[in-house]
Design an enzyme around this catalytic site. Sequence first.
Site, PDB file in Angstrom:
ATOM      1  N   GLU A  15      71.487 -25.637  16.069  1.00  0.00           N
ATOM      2  CA  GLU A  15      72.785 -25.073  15.654  1.00  0.00           C
ATOM      3  C   GLU A  15      72.953 -25.459  14.192  1.00  0.00           C
ATOM      4  O   GLU A  15      72.543 -26.566  13.780  1.00  0.00           O
ATOM      5  CB  GLU A  15      73.936 -25.642  16.484  1.00  0.00           C
ATOM      6  CG  GLU A  15      73.851 -25.364  17.977  1.00  0.00           C
ATOM      7  CD  GLU A  15      73.692 -23.899  18.326  1.00  0.00           C
ATOM      8  OE1 GLU A  15      74.205 -23.051  17.577  1.00  0.00           O
ATOM      9  OE2 GLU A  15      73.035 -23.609  19.338  1.00  0.00           O
ATOM     10  N   HIS A 152      75.074 -21.327  22.799  1.00  0.00           N
ATOM     11  CA  HIS A 152      75.287 -21.842  21.435  1.00  0.00           C
ATOM     12  C   HIS A 152      75.440 -23.360  21.393  1.00  0.00           C
ATOM     13  O   HIS A 152      76.096 -23.884  20.470  1.00  0.00           O
ATOM     14  CB  HIS A 152      76.466 -21.132  20.755  1.00  0.00           C
ATOM     15  CG  HIS A 152      76.301 -19.654  20.768  1.00  0.00           C
ATOM     16  ND1 HIS A 152      75.282 -19.012  20.114  1.00  0.00           N
ATOM     17  CD2 HIS A 152      76.997 -18.680  21.414  1.00  0.00           C
ATOM     18  CE1 HIS A 152      75.362 -17.715  20.325  1.00  0.00           C
ATOM     19  NE2 HIS A 152      76.386 -17.490  21.118  1.00  0.00           N
TER      20      HIS A 152
END
Length: 935
Positions: A15, A152
């Site tokens: 990320e 995510h």
Amino acid sequence: MGIFGQKEVVAFDFETTGVDPGFDRIIEIGAVKVFDDGRRETFKRLVNPQRPVPFYVKQLTGIDDSMLSEAEPIELVLPQFLDFLGDALLIGHNVSFDLGFLFENCRALGLRIPRNRVVDTLSLARVLYPTAVNHQLETLAALFEVELVRAHRAYYDALATLGVAEKLWQKLLSLPEPLFDQLEELIFAAGASDLEFYWRLAREHRMFRENLPPPPKVNSDKLVVLQNELGEPTSESVDFDPDIVEAYFSENSPLGTVLKNFKVRSQQQDMAAAVTQAFIDGELLMVEAGTGVGKSFAYLVPALFWSAANGEKVVVSTYTKALQEQLFFKDLPVLRKVLPFDFYALLLKGKGNYICLYRLERYMRDPMSLTSREREGLIYIASWISETESGDISENTSFINNFRYSLWEKVRADGHTCIGKLCPYYRDCFVYKIRRKISEAQMLIVNHALLISDLGGAILGDYSYLIVDEAHKLDVVAVELLGGEISIWRVKSVLDGIYKEAAVPSGVLSYIMTALGDQSLDEQFERIKANISFIRECADKFFSELALNMELIYHWQKQKYQVRKRYDYINPVYKSIKDRGDELIAALKSLYTELDIFIDNLGEPQNEELRKYFEELKGERAKLMELMDDLLVVLSPDEPDVVYWMESPTSPDSIDARLCWAPLDVGQVLNTELYERLGAAVFTSATLAIAEDFSYYLERLGLVYAPRERVRTLLLGSPYDYETQLRIVVTEFMPSPRELERFIDKTSALVRETSRKFRKGTMVLFTSHDSLRQIYESLYYDFQQVGIKLLGQGFSGSLAAISRTFIEDVESVLLGTESFWQGIDIPGKSLELLILTKLPFPVPDDPYIEAMSERLQRCGRSPFEEFIVPQAVIRFRQGVGRLIRSETDRGVLAILDKRIITMRYGEKFISSLPKKPEIAKSLDEVYQIVAEHLG
Ligand code: SF4
């Protein structure tokens, strides 16, 4: 051996604070290592980026600054991660993104750059599952029913990537031998090195297996499967009784048994009765039916009864795909449950949407005659063709999102070059399969583009009954399709179909010469080749000079947008290229003559193969003729009812300038080529009248040319209670849009303050992308600070993605232009405040608008009153119509353009609103209205 035949693999994911590896930072690393004996190790670290995490990343990942403040910086985490990777094969989804960050950080920290082999699940999934709804990780996880605990977040994404990779590996191993080999050949021919690597791994593994595994199970909801048939062909006959039709819209209607929200609506009853009468009396009926009338059932029920009673096919045409799909997948299935008879309906698209198996086979056999990019595209067609039942390319999301253009031109079905019954694939041909069904269908659901391009009935066959929904767009589509354009790509595409010189030449002439096997036509063949290369030179010069002279006169390279300029005989750019154009026409004519001689000399082809090529060559010659005709049209800009314009290229080093034309009065064509042969037709939309007057669309759609006694109009308001559901406010205190800078500042302030204060789903509609951009930029950081999601057309992804997010986040603010003014359906709380920034007048120097205005002026009419204002009112009404979409919706419409109350023409806009607007003298008054109405 484990997955991909390896002892160790590592699936990983990062990320980050953004998408630029040179600027943005890694904030989380997640990875799973799997050994061939099934053991697993994990790596999970947050990384302190030493800068704030942007708001949208927080929203996406759930990672905020407080979570990172105690985390180690990348200097400490990355060496540990590199140790973890070791020499394992790496697996990632869209892995080039993560590798970009990995390499950049290694470089910056002076660490060794890992040289591990890599598998990208995105590229493999695109080949193996070309019809997946899309190829995002979440979708693929759902396709294989692999758990994705928290999208995510790096570790969970890595875990899901691993699960997806296992399924893809299984699928790769399960491919039937011929398909595996065929794809391998194409992959090597295309030089797709990543795919080559996967195939090599699988090849090694497959050699040692006695039996191939079965393919993995998939969730078919995540695959695009185009179903284009409904019901069965039937010869059942019923009586056409208007009373029975009427009963479907009255108390105790059978519709009430299947539709939860069914209510008797007088407007729907009136419309159904009018449609019924139109069928009986052979009328051309124009119906404006306000939002919520339920117009689709009001025309489908009488149409289906009429069809069943008379054995007549009814064609229903829509502008948008969304409405086409709603009719076919929602409304018609409902009617199959409640009508006392079954019916057979088809959802149709134009021929060019279907693959031509004959042309495809040629390129599969000989991919080297394609460019390397086209060869890559062919891989995605080859993996799809073995599974498709429809042959409709819109199923193939891998192909349409990445490769569609030049290759599709070569392998799609094409009216000119189709060799019909001579084709070895004739029986299986997707186009002919559909055509055979058309003759048996009672209802065809089509779009305006197919309707207009098929005025001769080549695809839809004979039909006498037509319903045009979203009729306010029929003229726009007709203008586009009854005109045309000449571009370098069109010239090249025609020439390539005949002959293209390359290491492996292509084009039908090259196949003929190979098949002939003697030299009798060599001399002519050489002449044709010389002709073609001369035309290529002429075309290059013609379009280069067009682009160059447009630059000299109009300076298009300095403009933000593509330049479109009308031209006539005395236009300096036209004059400067006219001779080159004549030269090009002469060269094309000479080629045409040579082809004629060649075809004559070829005589009656000796064998089956030559016969096929012969037919194709005649098709190519017909395309050449069409090109010459169209070139003559654009080089003779003298038809009074036609507008001619030139378009600049869109990038500075391109020569892709174009010459275009369009008829001004499409109504006459529609009347003579369509309405005159129809038994009856219905034209409907929520916006067809201007201040309750239909004149504008009666003229635009050509109904003024039909016998007066055949034409009827009907205006039906909406059943919604606008008095209580809606408040409309005009902001008198805003500056005029003509004072652009002030207007933008004040608009920005108004959107900022109302959004912060009320936190309601808000859509702001613009007429210019520039204004939208300025306001988007001015609001972006403010909204980030206060946690309001700002969505901007052109900034926040595809239209579908923007709409989805806007619906999901009921406090978000959407800034939209063109596409959001119409056709989009945002229900309930997602849209409660609609702000129209400016009255949507068309751009006055648009070539078509300019030419239409001049035409009206020549007839002593007022272009502003009779064309510009009606166009703007219709668009305005479409925009207004976005707000109240159901009986329970509530909303405030704010109109920031005060010309609606200060200018005379404003009355036309006001009288087309569903209720009288209130006038606000200050922002506080706007607040008060919003607070009172929305709370
Ligand atoms: S019949 Fe025509 S369109 Fe169909 S596959 Fe053959 S050539 Fe192509």
